[in-house]
Design an enzyme around this catalytic site. Structure first.
Site, PDB file in Angstrom:
ATOM      1  CG  ASP A 150      35.584  32.591  31.621  1.00 14.83           C
ATOM      2  OD1 ASP A 150      35.223  31.534  31.699  1.00 14.83           O
ATOM      3  OD2 ASP A 150      36.303  33.107  32.450  1.00 14.83           O
ATOM      4  CG  HIS A 157      34.640  31.351  41.642  1.00 15.60           C
ATOM      5  ND1 HIS A 157      35.906  31.751  42.231  1.00 15.60           N
ATOM      6  CD2 HIS A 157      34.510  32.302  40.728  1.00 15.60           C
ATOM      7  CE1 HIS A 157      36.397  32.797  41.331  1.00 15.60           C
ATOM      8  NE2 HIS A 157      35.698  33.273  40.647  1.00 15.60           N
ATOM      9  NE  ARG A 166      27.786  41.681  46.411  1.00 11.88           N
ATOM     10  CZ  ARG A 166      28.560  41.226  45.355  1.00 11.88           C
ATOM     11  NH1 ARG A 166      29.526  42.217  44.826  1.00 11.88           N
ATOM     12  NH2 ARG A 166      28.757  40.088  44.866  1.00 11.88           N
ATOM     13  CD  GLU A 224      38.941  33.050  38.042  1.00 11.85           C
ATOM     14  OE1 GLU A 224      38.303  32.971  36.856  1.00 11.85           O
ATOM     15  OE2 GLU A 224      38.733  33.919  38.698  1.00 11.85           O
ATOM     16  CD  GLU A 226      36.835  29.714  34.121  1.00 12.33           C
ATOM     17  OE1 GLU A 226      36.501  29.487  32.938  1.00 12.33           O
ATOM     18  OE2 GLU A 226      37.211  30.964  34.711  1.00 12.33           O
ATOM     19  CG  ASP A 258      39.493  33.165  33.515  1.00  6.11           C
ATOM     20  OD1 ASP A 258      40.331  33.937  32.778  1.00  6.11           O
ATOM     21  OD2 ASP A 258      38.727  33.654  34.263  1.00  6.11           O
ATOM     22  NE  ARG A 262      41.660  35.992  41.244  1.00  4.52           N
ATOM     23  CZ  ARG A 262      41.044  35.499  40.622  1.00  4.52           C
ATOM     24  NH1 ARG A 262      39.783  36.205  40.120  1.00  4.52           N
ATOM     25  NH2 ARG A 262      40.872  34.223  40.536  1.00  4.52           N
ATOM     26  CD  GLN A 265      38.680  40.314  38.101  1.00  3.11           C
ATOM     27  OE1 GLN A 265      39.726  39.360  37.948  1.00  3.11           O
ATOM     28  NE2 GLN A 265      37.265  39.853  37.945  1.00  3.11           N
ATOM     29  CE  LYS A 278      38.731  37.319  34.980  1.00  5.04           C
ATOM     30  NZ  LYS A 278      38.756  35.925  35.840  1.00  5.04           N
ATOM     31  CB  THR A 282      42.772  32.010  28.494  1.00  3.61           C
ATOM     32  OG1 THR A 282      42.263  33.280  28.762  1.00  3.61           O
ATOM     33  CG2 THR A 282      41.759  30.905  28.972  1.00  3.61           C
ATOM     34  CB  THR A 384      36.412  29.795  39.253  1.00  6.36           C
ATOM     35  OG1 THR A 384      37.170  30.654  38.429  1.00  6.36           O
ATOM     36  CG2 THR A 384      37.560  29.051  40.227  1.00  6.36           C
ATOM     37  CD  GLU A 398      37.148  30.580  44.846  1.00 11.04           C
ATOM     38  OE1 GLU A 398      36.324  29.692  45.090  1.00 11.04           O
ATOM     39  OE2 GLU A 398      37.813  30.298  43.692  1.00 11.04           O
TER      40      GLU A 398
END
Lengths: 450, 450
Positions: A150, A157, A166, A224, A226, A258, A262, A265, A278, A282, A384, A398
């Site tokens: 992946d 994204h 950040r 996600e 993709e 995907d 969260r 993760q 993940k 999938t 994504t 998002e």
């Protein structure tokens, strides 16, 4: 992107002729996903037979709302001499063996299928009995997936997700140069429509830094959006694939969801990346749309203005002219309450694969630059594919700003992340001036309780 | 660990009897890797036949310095009725199909092979013609690997590597709770002895933060000393494997060298983990030593004093009593200069798998805790198994303190990382009171120029 010149027009041939119509009537309907210009391949079993004795999988071609069964078609219909050896693996249900024959074979079969399915073809009467309504075909994965990788090519994204952690420097320094990717889990890739909410370790800010993590169902389950790229030609271990050869490794494209937990993760991913967040599942759409079918929708890639040019090993003339894919991507949601009330699914977002920071060929070349061997049937996820606008996010992470701004649906329901009973459907289609619209079909999954 | 009581003794049976000797003389030599108490399985081809027409792979048993060819043995020798169905997949060269038969079958075959190879067995005369000198067997991977996962269970490795980057907090907060792992690349796992130095993007501190990265051969090529765990029984997607069942998923153990390009890794790994820094090649030793053979070397796992107890889902009575493996691990180096001068390989480090922070069963249970499906033939790496002392590092990254303190070899050569021509060999063996020493054999690789 309809004001762009169709730069890929030289890639097109008679199979892309917009005047071409099929004797399969539903293929000619306006906005059919599978007109005669598409001709994607997939594997299926006829439904309704004895489930205790499942038949071997067959390979079929999607045409309108029908499936052309290539096992039947290989014997019931006359074909040109050069087509027989190509039909052999397909009649045996082995799509990977056909993929391994390489691009000249892929082109020859496409031309043969196009001619046979075209209005007025004298093969038509032979093939009519080889059609199966799509609703009677139980689809399967196109082939056994050797390895699944992946990538993270969706820069919008990466920027939005990075900004959640950040705000001052959303993209890490390597993002501008490296097509970031990670090895995924192949065994849990499927087309299965049910997604069991995963259990796992999570740690919330409430539990404090020293305490034991919580173990239980994920509370931040997400999708996600993709594309999946299917490898059709292998390279040997230790032999990188240069950009000039990379396109010929690419057989076709599907949608890929995907699914991501969260909260799992966030707790597990340092320092070695996403793992159990993940690998619970999938999903991919079952019809592989070939790069031949996508010829009218190839575009010059446009690097984002704030990104440097790709390093030389990731450049080629072909890529500069045609490397990117103009595919419109959509996410649709139907909650359990919507289903109960008979409300249709709601479109959550729309974006385009042109916004990917790297082209499919660049992903192949980077992946093999260390000598890593790709094999026929390997699957590459693009990452994504969100658009530049906030409402174009390809995940709930998002769209809800990390859960801080829940979406309010028209019926009053709210969503930060997926709830049990939610059905997520990804869709994709291509339009271009002078070309017939084609589509990738759909991949749907409904969330089940843990 | 020889002062420990052999807690696993109840797991042992007549096949572990230290008095047992084989009619294959080399199996009785002191410190033989493959005495009759071991009996590992592997796949091979007889060497020297026409390489243009390679024979199908066969399954064999290592005994002393010989290989018992199970294709020949299945037909040349009388066997008890219950053994015939077990020999069928083995005679066909399909070790994975045998693994899929499950632990009762593995035990039955082990007992049958032990009896047949024992001194005085009346099967001996039939089996003598089924032996092949090990030097005449070209080994191959034991089976097709579906997915390869690499863990990070070596806490001393994690601590030392972490300290290079974060001297004040070497272990991240999740390390105490999560058996950290990541998906690896299955296609590039092999037993091949040549390792081509990978090319890739790197950025040195000299090149500054804004400049383009360098593209070229890795300058920080390294090995990692690991065990490989082979999955012998599958779980369905969505069905976690509890600790009580986890041991029965584990077929056997090999050595694993997780070759790593440290400079590529440092630049690419944020935020999704190692990718091209690892996927250029991973090597394993070819003989799979069964968990049955390891019974005398099972020990209670000892959590490091500064680590909390494992979460309840990672605990079981069996694991608390027998979960860990007492396997001595070694890394040996022979440089090109040493080879030229006829100098033997040098032992770089010695450590023990008991120092792993998580047991094999805990890795299985954690891996499937989200519903991820493990399949027969999947491979789990333990992560680098370093010892607590600085000289027990299982990689050059550790032994050279990130390259800051090069090793000086007895012949005056220096090593921070691997040079072209270097041969790295991993070795492992088990000793315990009242048990015959067994070994895992070796995995060797020689670095070739990029």
């Amino acid at each position: 992107m309809s004001d762009l010149q169709p730069a890929a027009q030289p890639l097109c041939d008679a199979t892309h002729d917009p005047a071409l119509r099929s004797w399969v009537a539903s293929a000619n309907w306006p906005d059919a996903d599978f007109p005669i210009q598409n001709l994607p391949l997939g594997r299926f079993r006829p439904v309704g037979r004895d489930p205790a004795q499942p038949e071997p999988l067959r390979v079929g071609v999607a045409i309108g709302d029908q499936v052309l069964d290539l096992k039947a078609a290989a014997t019931m219909c006359p074909w040109a001499d050069e087509v027989h050896p190509l039909l052999e693996p397909l009649a045996a249900g082995d799509l990977a063996a056909f993929m391994a024959l390489g691009r000249p074979a892929w082109r020859t079969l496409r031309a043969a299928l196009s001619a046979a399915l075209a209005e007025g073809s004298d093969q038509g009467p032979f093939l009519e009995s080889c059609l199966l309504p799509m609703a009677e075909a139980q689809m399967a994965l196109p082939c056994r997936i050797g390895d699944y990788t992946d990538f993270y090519a969706g820069i919008h994204h990466a920027r939005t997700v990075g900004a959640l952690m950040r705000p001052d420097s959303p993209l890490l320094p390597n993002y501008a140069w490296v097509p970031i990717g990670y090895h995924g889990r192949a065994s849990s890739v499927g087309i299965e429509g049910r997604v069991k909410r995963p259990q796992g370790q999570t740690r919330s800010k409430d539990s404090g830094e020293g305490g034991a993590p919580h173990v239980g169902p994920s509370k931040r389950l997400d999708y996600e959006l993709e594309l999946g790229l299917w490898i059709g030609a292998a390279n040997a271990l230790g032999e990188p694939v240069a950009m000039a050869q990379a396109e010929d490794r690419l057989f076709g494209v599907t949608l890929l969801n995907d699914w991501s937990a969260r909260d799992i993760q966030a707790w597990e991913y340092q320092p070695l990346g996403p793992f159990l967040a993940k690998s619970f599942v999938t999903t991919v759409s079952p019809w592989v749309v070939s790069f031949e079918a996508l010829a009218p929708f190839r575009r010059p890639p446009v690097r984002p203005a704030d990104q440097p040019a790709a390093l030389p090993y990731l450049e080629s003339d072909f890529n500069a002219a045609h490397g990117a894919l103009d595919i419109t991507l959509e996410v649709w949601l139907q909650t359990a309450a919507m289903r109960t009330r008979g409300e249709p699914a709601l479109r959550l977002s729309q974006s385009n694969a042109l916004d990917a920071c790297w082209t499919p060929a660049q992903l192949v070349t980077h992946h093999t630059s260390n000598g890593c061997n790709l094999q026929v049937g390997d699957l590459l996820g693009t990452g994504t594919l969100s658009g530049p606008l906030p409402e174009q996010g390809g995940s709930l992470l998002e769209l809800s700003q990390g859960g801080r701004q829940p979406l309010t649906l028209p019926n009053g329901e709210q969503r930060s992340f997926l709830e049990d009973g939610d059905t997520v459907t990804l869709r994709a289609h291509c339009r271009a001036p002078g070309a017939v619209r084609i589509a990738l079909g759909t991949v749907s999954g409904t969330v089940l309780a843990a």
